[in-house]
Write an enzyme that holds these catalytic residues in place. Sequence first.
Site, PDB file in Angstrom:
ATOM      1  N   ARG A   1      43.162  47.807  44.327  1.00 11.39           N
ATOM      2  CA  ARG A   1      43.901  48.210  43.131  1.00 11.39           C
ATOM      3  C   ARG A   1      45.243  47.474  43.113  1.00 11.39           C
ATOM      4  O   ARG A   1      45.607  46.818  44.077  1.00 11.39           O
ATOM      5  CB  ARG A   1      44.107  49.724  43.100  1.00 11.39           C
ATOM      6  CG  ARG A   1      44.534  50.230  44.461  1.00 11.39           C
ATOM      7  CD  ARG A   1      45.577  51.256  44.512  1.00 11.39           C
ATOM      8  NE  ARG A   1      46.744  50.984  43.740  1.00 11.39           N
ATOM      9  CZ  ARG A   1      47.763  50.248  44.176  1.00 11.39           C
ATOM     10  NH1 ARG A   1      47.778  49.674  45.368  1.00 11.39           N
ATOM     11  NH2 ARG A   1      48.825  50.069  43.402  1.00 11.39           N
TER      12      ARG A   1
ATOM     13  N   ALA B   1      47.468  45.345  39.909  1.00  5.98           N
ATOM     14  CA  ALA B   1      47.005  44.295  38.996  1.00  5.98           C
ATOM     15  C   ALA B   1      46.698  42.954  39.679  1.00  5.98           C
ATOM     16  O   ALA B   1      45.593  42.417  39.512  1.00  5.98           O
ATOM     17  CB  ALA B   1      48.024  44.141  37.860  1.00  5.98           C
TER      18      ALA B   1
ATOM     19  N   ARG C   1      38.203  48.116  34.578  1.00  5.27           N
ATOM     20  CA  ARG C   1      39.481  48.760  34.241  1.00  5.27           C
ATOM     21  C   ARG C   1      40.113  48.002  33.074  1.00  5.27           C
ATOM     22  O   ARG C   1      40.241  46.775  33.143  1.00  5.27           O
ATOM     23  CB  ARG C   1      40.436  48.774  35.451  1.00  5.27           C
ATOM     24  CG  ARG C   1      39.886  49.556  36.642  1.00  5.27           C
ATOM     25  CD  ARG C   1      40.939  49.793  37.705  1.00  5.27           C
ATOM     26  NE  ARG C   1      41.887  50.819  37.303  1.00  5.27           N
ATOM     27  CZ  ARG C   1      42.989  51.110  37.990  1.00  5.27           C
ATOM     28  NH1 ARG C   1      43.285  50.444  39.075  1.00  5.27           N
ATOM     29  NH2 ARG C   1      43.799  52.058  37.565  1.00  5.27           N
TER      30      ARG C   1
ATOM     31  N   ASP D   1      51.203  46.486  34.762  1.00  7.38           N
ATOM     32  CA  ASP D   1      49.785  46.140  34.571  1.00  7.38           C
ATOM     33  C   ASP D   1      49.575  45.269  33.352  1.00  7.38           C
ATOM     34  O   ASP D   1      48.589  44.530  33.274  1.00  7.38           O
ATOM     35  CB  ASP D   1      48.945  47.410  34.481  1.00  7.38           C
ATOM     36  CG  ASP D   1      48.835  48.027  35.865  1.00  7.38           C
ATOM     37  OD1 ASP D   1      49.785  48.710  36.280  1.00  7.38           O
ATOM     38  OD2 ASP D   1      47.836  47.747  36.556  1.00  7.38           O
TER      39      ASP D   1
ATOM     40  N   LYS E   1      51.994  52.260  35.941  1.00 10.76           N
ATOM     41  CA  LYS E   1      51.462  53.551  36.388  1.00 10.76           C
ATOM     42  C   LYS E   1      52.102  54.717  35.661  1.00 10.76           C
ATOM     43  O   LYS E   1      53.314  54.742  35.452  1.00 10.76           O
ATOM     44  CB  LYS E   1      51.683  53.661  37.905  1.00 10.76           C
ATOM     45  CG  LYS E   1      51.195  54.926  38.571  1.00 10.76           C
ATOM     46  CD  LYS E   1      49.767  55.281  38.245  1.00 10.76           C
ATOM     47  CE  LYS E   1      48.774  54.183  38.530  1.00 10.76           C
ATOM     48  NZ  LYS E   1      47.433  54.436  37.967  1.00 10.76           N
TER      49      LYS E   1
HETATM   50  O1  MRU Z   1      46.014  52.435  39.156  1.00 12.26           O
HETATM   51  P1  MRU Z   1      46.652  51.434  40.066  1.00 12.26           P
HETATM   52  O2  MRU Z   1      46.934  51.977  41.412  1.00 12.26           O
HETATM   53  O3  MRU Z   1      45.887  50.128  40.098  1.00 12.26           O
HETATM   54  O4  MRU Z   1      48.050  51.126  39.373  1.00 12.26           O
HETATM   55  C1  MRU Z   1      48.864  50.150  39.934  1.00 12.26           C
HETATM   56  C2  MRU Z   1      50.165  50.001  39.254  1.00 12.26           C
HETATM   57  O5  MRU Z   1      50.471  50.638  38.279  1.00 12.26           O
HETATM   58  C3  MRU Z   1      51.070  48.916  39.787  1.00 12.26           C
HETATM   59  O6  MRU Z   1      52.409  49.249  39.593  1.00 12.26           O
HETATM   60  C4  MRU Z   1      50.769  47.600  39.061  1.00 12.26           C
HETATM   61  O7  MRU Z   1      49.405  47.304  39.082  1.00 12.26           O
HETATM   62  C5  MRU Z   1      51.531  46.465  39.619  1.00 12.26           C
HETATM   63  S1  MRU Z   1      50.948  45.936  41.187  1.00 12.26           S
HETATM   64  C6  MRU Z   1      51.896  44.647  41.681  1.00 12.26           C
END
Ligand code: MRU
Length: 365
Positions: free
Chosen positions: A54, A56, A97, A245, A256
Site C-alpha cells: 500500500r 501510492a 484501488r 494519493d 488518507k
Molecule cells: O490506504 P493506504 O494505506 O494505501 O493510503 C496511503 C496514503 O494515504 C499515503 O499517505 C499515500 O499513499 C502517500 S504514500 C507515499
Amino acid sequence: MNGNNLMDYETVALDDEHSALVILDQTLLPGRLELLSLHTAQEIRDAIYLLKVRGAPAIGVAAAFGIYLLTKGIQTEDYAVFYEAFQKQKEYLNSARPTAVNLSWALGRMEQVCVRSQNCPVAEIKNRLREEAVRMKEEDIRVCKAIGEYGLTLVKPGDGILTHCNAGQLATCKYGTATAPIYLGQERGYHFRVYADETRPLLQGARLTAYELYSSGVDVTLICDNMCASVMRNGWINAVFVGCDRVAANGDTANKIGTSVVAAVAGRYHVPVYVCAPTSTIDRNTPTGAEITIEQRPAHEVTDMWYERPMAPEGVKVYNPAFDVTDHDLIAGIVTEYGIAREPYTESLEEIFARKKAAERHKFA
Ligand code: MRU
C-alpha cells in the site's frame, strides 16, 4: 533483503528466479515481518486491494512488476495477441484501488512500452517491460530522496513535525515521501520530534509509521487522530508533512481519510501543511478535488478489524471512505522532486512539470 530490522526489508521486489513479486505483508506489521511471493493476477490484485502492499508509490511499482510477470508468461509471437492479453491484465490490476493515481500511471507507462515496441519480437517487448519496471523502482528511490532534500529546507533542527497515515519507507521503495525529510534530518542531526497520528480505521500511523520511525531511532510519539488540535495548541508542532494519493491540477489533494481534518486544524493554529508529492502522483487531467474518485471500503474495517470483539452494533450503518480531499488553500506547499510548488498551484505545478521535461530532455540529449 532479509534481516531482523524492518529497514533491511524491501517493500516491493522482483524475484526473477521464481517469477514472483515479493512484498512485505504490511497487514501483519508491527507484529510479524513476513515476505509474500505473489505469482497470479488474483494474488497481486488482492494484495493491493487488501493493503498488503500500500501507499501510492509502492502500489505503482508493485503493479509494474506485476504486469511484467503476468505478461512474461504469455506464450505467443503475435504482437496483437500479446497486447490484447496485456490489456486484460492491466484492466484487472487497475481495478484494485481507484484513488491512488500511481496505479494507473504505472500501468499506463508499461503499456506505452508495449506500444512503442510493437515492431519488436515479443521476447524483446518482455525484456523492455522488465527494464521499465526496474527503472520505476530506481526512480522512486531517487524521487523520494529529492523530496526529502526540498522538504528539509522547510524545517529547522529540533522542530516538531506531525504526520498522518504512512507515507514512509513502507509506502515507497525507500525513504518515503513525507518521512524523507525526517530520515534525512535524522542523518544530519536535526533531532526532530515527530508526532504520528494513529490513522483510523486501518491504523497505518500506529502500525507502520510509528513502527518504522521508532525502528530507525527517530523521536516519535504516537497520538490518536483526535489529538492533533491538542498538540498544535500546545505549540509542539512546527510543520505537518503528509503524502498524497492524487493531486489535482489546482492543488486539491486526496490523501488518507483524516488529512483534511489535520489541515483544517493546522490552519487554525497557523501550522504550515506540506504535501509531499512525487510528480507521478500529480494528475493534471483531474482539474480539482471534486473530480477525484474516493475509494469506499467495507464496513468491517471500522467495526471489527483490529479488535478482539466487534466495537459496534451488528448491522449498524457505516461510512468508510479511504481518502478525503484537502482543499488547496489549506496547503502551504507541495513538495515534489523538482522543487516546491506554492499557490497558485495551477501555475506552479505547470512550472514543476516544465522543469521535469527540461531535466528529461537534458538526460536524453
Ligand atoms: O490506504 P493506504 O494505506 O494505501 O493510503 C496511503 C496514503 O494515504 C499515503 O499517505 C499515500 O499513499 C502517500 S504514500 C507515499
